[in-house]
Design an enzyme around this catalytic site. Structure first.
Site, PDB file in Angstrom:
ATOM      1  N   CYS A 386       0.860  -1.185   0.000  1.00 25.51           N
ATOM      2  CA  CYS A 386       0.000   0.000   0.000  1.00 25.51           C
ATOM      3  C   CYS A 386       0.894   1.231   0.000  1.00 25.51           C
ATOM      4  O   CYS A 386       1.970   1.224   0.589  1.00 25.51           O
ATOM      5  CB  CYS A 386      -0.915   0.027   1.216  1.00 25.51           C
ATOM      6  SG  CYS A 386      -2.202  -1.215   1.190  1.00 25.51           S
ATOM      7  N   GLU A 420       1.595  -4.130  -5.969  1.00 28.16           N
ATOM      8  CA  GLU A 420       0.476  -5.059  -6.054  1.00 28.16           C
ATOM      9  C   GLU A 420      -0.578  -4.523  -7.012  1.00 28.16           C
ATOM     10  O   GLU A 420      -0.792  -3.315  -7.109  1.00 28.16           O
ATOM     11  CB  GLU A 420      -0.132  -5.288  -4.671  1.00 28.16           C
ATOM     12  CG  GLU A 420       0.725  -6.143  -3.754  1.00 28.16           C
ATOM     13  CD  GLU A 420      -0.004  -6.530  -2.477  1.00 28.16           C
ATOM     14  OE1 GLU A 420      -1.244  -6.410  -2.451  1.00 28.16           O
ATOM     15  OE2 GLU A 420       0.656  -6.948  -1.514  1.00 28.16           O
TER      16      GLU A 420
END
Length: 532
Positions: A386, A420
């Site tokens: 993140c 990601e």
């Protein structure tokens, strides 16, 4: 007219769902679409009512504007609703999904009848089905368990990088979308391995498509269902009843800034009733009353993130924090970041992650600008889980600085890294800008020399898939005389020249890799998971 008046008094409209008619304040309910006055654009826009609350005897409506991002949802009073136009009543969603479930359940039943000739020969070996032969109900149970497992896998893949914040070069990235595909290449770098790398990327994408297709048939694919699954898949919400479409906090005070949250964050319920939530910018503790916050500030002795400072220059510092050693601080960070990330991927389970906090310094301490997290050991080779730049520091180039630092750590590890997937809207914008600048700078630095895609990946610590994706997005990958070549077009060079001129005026934030005091940490199995 008498019928409409009667329905108005009863509080329920006398219309079927999905139809349009005139409504009143008493008949409005969740799911109704109507025109609402939008203050920023100074015009009425179509919006959907997501929630209704009564404050001091007056109803307030939480609305989502059609074709607008969720971060622009807001509470509006009745005076901003346009009830002179017809409103659209909500359609039932559950009955629309039932035919899909029936089709799945009916498929195993139709299969034995279609192959009834073969099914009649099998009972000759025995009068009854043996214990090793699954019955129809067992098959359905196995299929349901398999589909549930596949959905879990999809959810894990869909929980991805959050908003990076728009970098300083956002406008340049938007201009890249207007590049003419027929532009004349001025500098061409032939790549012998470009063709093979492109083929590997194509095969990888096809294999991933097959894996995604295995979890569900194309006949039952629903775009709305996939979007809803992305919205509700953040592990900040550990159970289904915690999912909320309504932003629950009004304002946050972080240091000297007052910030309006974008999305829902699972803070305690009592804080949702406060007009302002006060957050300590050093320890990230949260308070609902200003007096309690001031008492905490008088006692709080923390002046920087509770970790090791691994980088410092004249502008910013980076701190490395282990989620296992600083659980409370990292969980408070996740609560805060969830206010600005729609797909947050961690909350309670912070042990397997490392957090890298970027701060700016003054005489009062180190103030957090943004952060990114990464798994201690990622099986997929991700270097970012993140990433977030706080809204008050966005559009200043800090997002690109965070991305650059994550790749510098990958270079120290001797690995190729990638964030990601899928990326959010701002995340994709920030990464595309960084990838474009990095690849163009490398090609201009090696002008006249033969460079392959693998060499570009090794010099930038980017994966070959990200390199190929960037080249294709910029229309720089061409097929010439039986092989793929990389072309620097006039549009790319002109855009780079404008960017350089703009940086001379505004300045450019850069990192000095020599100032990084960091070695790749080594963790045992116990350090990567829970250890109560």
């Amino acid at each position: 007219m008498p019928t409409r008046d009667a329905s108005t008094e009863a509080g329920t409209p006398d219309v079927q769902t999905g139809e349009k008619s005139i409504a009143t304040i008493a008949t409005l309910r969740v799911g109704v679409k109507l025109y609402v006055y939008h203050e920023n654009s100074k015009e009425h826009r179509l919006a959907e009512i997501l929630s209704i609350q009564t404050r001091k005897g007056t109803p307030h409506y939480y609305v989502h504007y059609e074709e607008f991002n969720k971060r622009l949802d807001e509470w509006v009073p009745p005076t901003r609703l346009d009830l002179t136009r017809e409103v659209e009543w909500p359609r039932p969603d559950k009955p629309a999904k039932k035919p899909e479930k029936v089709a799945k359940a009916s498929t195993p039943r139709e299969t034995p009848t279609s192959v009834s000739g073969r099914a009649q020969k099998r009972p000759r070996r025995g009068d009854s089905l043996g214990p090793g032969t699954p019955t129809l109900s067992q098959k359905n149970n196995k299929k349901s368990r398999t589909s549930a497992l596949a959905e879990d896998d999809v959810v894990v893949q869909s929980e991805a990088v959050g908003d990076v914040g728009t970098p300083e070069e956002e406008e340049a990235d938007e201009e890249s979308a207007d590049i003419d595909p027929k532009a004349t290449p001025t500098a061409t770098t032939t790549t012998a391995a470009a063709s093979s790398a492109a083929a590997r990327a194509a095969s990888a994408s096809s294999s991933s498509a097959k894996q995604n297709g295995a979890s569900g048939s194309p006949e039952t694919f629903s775009k709305e269902h996939e979007i809803e699954k992305l919205r509700t898949s953040g592990s900040m919400t550990q159970s289904a009843h915690e999912i909320s479409r309504v932003r629950n906090l009004s304002k946050l005070q972080i240091g000297k800034y007052e910030v309006e949250p974008w999305y829902f964050s699972p803070y305690p319920v009592e804080y949702t009733e406060e007009e302002m939530v006060y957050i300590c910018e050093f320890c990230l503790s949260y308070f609902g009353e200003e007096r309690r916050f001031q008492r905490h500030r008088a006692k709080c002795t923390l002046l920087h993130p509770p970790g090791n400072e691994i980088y410092r220059d004249s502008a910013v510092s980076f701190f490395e924090i282990d989620g296992r050693r600083q659980r409370t601080w990292c969980r408070n960070l996740c609560l805060l970041s969830k206010c600005f990330l729609d797909h947050k991927t961690l909350y309670y389970d912070v042990d397997p992650f490392l957090f890298y906090i970027m701060t700016t310094r003054d005489e009062y301490g180190c103030h957090m600008i943004g952060y990114f997290s990464k798994e201690k050991e990622s099986a997929e080779g991700y270097n970012v889980a993140c990433i977030l730049t706080l809204p008050q520091y966005q559009r200043h180039g800090y997002g690109k600085l965070l991305i650059a630092f994550s790749y510098e750590l990958s270079k120290r590890e001797g690995k190729l890294g990638s964030p990601e997937k899928p990326l959010s809207d701002l995340g994709l914008l920030g990464y595309r800008a960084y990838w474009q600048d990095t690849i163009v700078d490398l090609l201009l630095g090696n002008k006249g020399l033969e460079t392959t895609i693998d060499e570009l990946a090794g010099m930038s610590a980017m994966t070959t898939q990200d390199v190929i994706h960037t080249l294709q997005n910029l229309n720089m990958l061409r097929y010439f005389k039986g092989q793929h070549v990389i072309c620097l077009t006039d549009a790319i060079l002109n855009q780079k020249q404008k960017q350089v001129e703009k940086q001379k005026i505004k300045g450019k934030r850069t990192l000095d890799p020599d100032l990084i005091q960091w070695k790749p940490p080594v963790f045992t199995a116990a350090n990567r998971t829970w250890n109560w």
